[in-house]
Write an enzyme that holds these catalytic residues in place. Structure first.
Site, PDB file in Angstrom:
ATOM      1  N   CYS A 164      -4.797   2.345  -3.740  1.00 12.27           N
ATOM      2  CA  CYS A 164      -3.596   2.892  -3.113  1.00 12.27           C
ATOM      3  C   CYS A 164      -2.394   1.956  -3.280  1.00 12.27           C
ATOM      4  CB  CYS A 164      -3.811   3.216  -1.627  1.00 12.27           C
ATOM      5  SG  CYS A 164      -5.069   4.455  -1.356  1.00 12.27           S
TER       6      CYS A 164
ATOM      7  N   ASP B 136       3.232  -4.007   8.110  1.00 14.59           N
ATOM      8  CA  ASP B 136       1.942  -3.318   7.919  1.00 14.59           C
ATOM      9  C   ASP B 136       0.846  -4.360   8.124  1.00 14.59           C
ATOM     10  OD1 ASP B 136      -0.400  -2.239   6.999  1.00 14.59           O
ATOM     11  OD2 ASP B 136       0.367  -1.656   5.032  1.00 14.59           O
TER      12      ASP B 136
ATOM     13  N   LYS C 193     -10.363  -0.051  10.582  1.00 15.05           N
ATOM     14  CA  LYS C 193     -10.551  -1.328   9.877  1.00 15.05           C
ATOM     15  C   LYS C 193     -10.815  -2.457  10.877  1.00 15.05           C
ATOM     16  CE  LYS C 193      -7.114  -0.266   6.285  1.00 15.05           C
ATOM     17  NZ  LYS C 193      -7.779   0.289   5.128  1.00 15.05           N
TER      18      LYS C 193
ATOM     19  N   HIS D 251       0.872  -1.177   0.000  1.00 12.36           N
ATOM     20  CA  HIS D 251       0.000   0.000   0.000  1.00 12.36           C
ATOM     21  C   HIS D 251       0.913   1.232   0.000  1.00 12.36           C
ATOM     22  CE1 HIS D 251      -2.803   2.979   1.737  1.00 12.36           C
ATOM     23  NE2 HIS D 251      -3.792   2.137   1.488  1.00 12.36           N
TER      24      HIS D 251
ATOM     25  N   GLN E  32      -4.339  -5.059   7.389  1.00  7.89           N
ATOM     26  CA  GLN E  32      -5.317  -5.991   6.832  1.00  7.89           C
ATOM     27  C   GLN E  32      -5.449  -7.272   7.648  1.00  7.89           C
ATOM     28  OE1 GLN E  32      -7.407  -5.355   4.401  1.00  7.89           O
ATOM     29  NE2 GLN E  32      -6.538  -3.371   3.874  1.00  7.89           N
TER      30      GLN E  32
END
Lengths: 140, 417
Positions: B373, B207, B233, B129, B210
């Site tokens: 993104c 990261d 999220k 991303h 998700q």
């Protein structure tokens, strides 16, 4: 319901774009891209006596961007350069005559913005300030 | 350990907790398939957030009065909950930020600036991303370090055999990788990357935007050095995110932002910094949002992150099967549900993704269309954009069926033969 948006006229222009394909010789030319969605058009214009004799385009992208540019080629034929260069974005939105979200308006005005860049560049005049709102787009 | 996915009864009960799922659009019930972008919110989280403002609001770490003490306790309890969620060795390692992007920028602008220079190598991947890519570009420009990317194959699998060549480019200082691609759903082999990075003497920034929302994420088991995720999220409110970092690394860093809250004492000539984690929390923090995030995490843990992961796997498997029935549909990325999360990117014939998303919207099916993104990734895959459907604990097979019906309508409207 679906056909409110993708009504016949729009789909006809998308599937059978008018004045599509490059000009062998032209007096004004520009490329426009909307990096947000990958829409791209190249606009070419042939002038005669200070008026648009012919506008043609190539490109790829969503139905709205390509159909709007196709409609534009018919709309501007015969207009003087000054008239075309001053055409407001509402002119093409009226032509599309469909409800568009703010994001899709950018698709709709890609062709018109590119035409303006081409005409102003050829005339050596600056792009009008109202096109500042499409500064996400890339003109070349 | 095998965990059974959520049952139909579980799903009904879960969906009843999310008020927005009862909303109709264009005369049809909402089918929200964009949770990889932001998750919908359970009433329990909304109650915690508004309840805090209604009954307990006062600034944290200041008030001598009862209300201020209570709000400080609530804010710090949220930190404990995040620390437990991530199995962090210490609560001092949990820093509240605005979102994943800010968390990663914090690492780039503190650890990165203080450790990288000419001759050093920063490693990222083509999958990232922009939030885990642009900060490293800027860091490389600022410090003179070299930025190298691990490439992927056509299904989005990292080409780790290129690591040896990358190591020869200089001294590898930092490896930034996603735990799961937000565009393709692919889950890279983080364990292998961590082992390689540590062998090079580099730190790993993960990261996890998700994955924290939908599966157990354990910073000690992962053995990463920094980890970032977003509250919004994770069923929580916007405006709050988390950076977890190893205490030994965080302790020696200079601050990110400076001002109030992050100080111990301020003289006109010089200031001494607060201790961890507050050294990295300048200004009034998002304490109400932290209370909301706390409730969101409680909700996820009550359902069970293993069960949510199993549900997403099952629903992704179902979606891949149903989507394969649609003529002209092409899955971009991994073709099976193995080793991936609940995110599916696809194209339909040569219809532009924006047209697909717009027509699906008329069916009240919300999907994302564009580059998500991840511009370098979609470019690497040789497409301008994709349509992305993403799933979460409240996603049903009936919603996937509506997506598929909508795609048949896309074919009709766009005249695909």
């Amino acid at each position: 319901m679906m056909d409110d948006l993708y009504r016949e006229n729009l789909m006809d222009h998308y599937q059978h774009p008018r004045n599509h394909g490059p000009l062998a010789e032209c007096d004004a030319e520009a490329e426009g891209q909307n990096p947000l969605c990958g829409d791209q058009v190249v606009v070419q214009v042939k002038l005669a006596d200070g008026a648009i004799e012919e506008m043609r385009f190539t490109g790829h992208g969503c139905a709205v961007s390509q159909a709007a540019t196709s409609m534009l080629t018919e709309l501007v034929q015969g207009l003087t350069v000054a008239e075309a260069a001053a055409l407001p974005s509402q002119a093409i939105l009226d032509e599309l005559a469909i409800p568009l979200s703010a994001m899709r308006v950018k698709c709709a005005v890609l062709g018109l913005g590119t035409l303006k860049v081409a005409l102003h560049r050829a005339a050596g005049t600056p792009l009008p300030a109202e096109w500042g709102d499409t500064d996400e787009m890339i003109w070349s | 350990m095998t965990v059974s996915p959520l049952t139909a009864t579980d799903l009904d009960r879960i969906r009843a907790d999310f008020p927005i799922l009862a909303r109709a659009l264009h005369g049809q019930p909402l089918a929200y398939l964009d949770s990889a972008s932001t998750a919908q919110k359970p009433q329990q989280m909304l109650n915690a957030l508004t309840g805090f403002y209604a009954t307990s609001n006062a600034n944290v770490h200041r008030g001598v009065y009862t209300l201020g003490v209570e709000s400080t306790e609530a804010f710090e309890a949220a930190r404990d909950t995040v620390a437990a969620l991530l199995n962090a060795p210490s609560r001092r390692e949990v820093i509240f930020t605005r979102n994943t992007t800010e968390s990663i920028n914090l690492v780039a602008k503190t650890y990165g600036v203080q450790h990288c220079g000419p001759g050093d190598v920063i490693v990222s991947t083509v999958l990232e991303h922009h939030a885990n890519l642009v900060p490293w570009q800027v860091l490389a420009e600022q410090t003179g370090a070299t930025l190298r990317f691990v490439d992927i194959d056509d299904e989005g699998n990292l080409q780790l055999d290129a690591l040896d060549e990358i190591a020869r480019a200089g001294s590898v200082k930092l490896v930034a990788v996603t735990h799961q691609s937000n565009t393709l759903g692919v889950r890279p082999p983080v364990a292998e990357l961590v082992q390689w990075a540590h062998g090079q003497g580099a730190v790993v920034v993960l990261d996890a935007a998700q994955t924290v929302p939908n599966r157990p994420v354990d910073v000690q088991a992962l053995d990463v050095d920094f980890l970032a995720f977003s509250g919004h999220k994770t069923l929580g409110p916007t405006g709050i995110g988390v950076l977890w970092g190893r205490e030994s690394l965080l302790a020696e860093l200079q601050p990110f932002l400076t001002g109030g809250e992050m100080i111990r004492s301020v003289k006109l000539e010089r200031t001494s910094w607060n201790t961890l984690p507050w050294k990295f929390e300048a200004g009034t923090p998002a304490f109400a949002e932290a209370v909301g995030l706390h409730a969101a995490i409680d909700y996820l843990q009550a359902v069970g992150l293993d069960a949510i992961d199993a549900h997403e796997h099952a629903i992704t498997d179902y979606a891949l099967g149903r989507l394969a029935e649609v003529p002209g549909l092409r899955i971009i990325g991994p073709q099976t549900a193995a080793e991936r999360g609940g995110v599916v990117s696809f194209l339909l014939d040569d219809v532009h993704p924006h047209d697909i998303a717009e027509i699906l919207d008329r069916h009240a099916v919300c999907v994302r269309a564009g580059h998500h993104c991840t511009q370098p990734l979609v470019e690497r895959l040789g497409v301008a954009a994709t349509v992305r459907a993403s799933f979460y604990l409240y996603t049903t097979e009936a919603e996937i069926d509506r997506l598929v019906e909508g795609l048949y309508d896309v074919r009709r409207v766009m005249g695909v033969r």
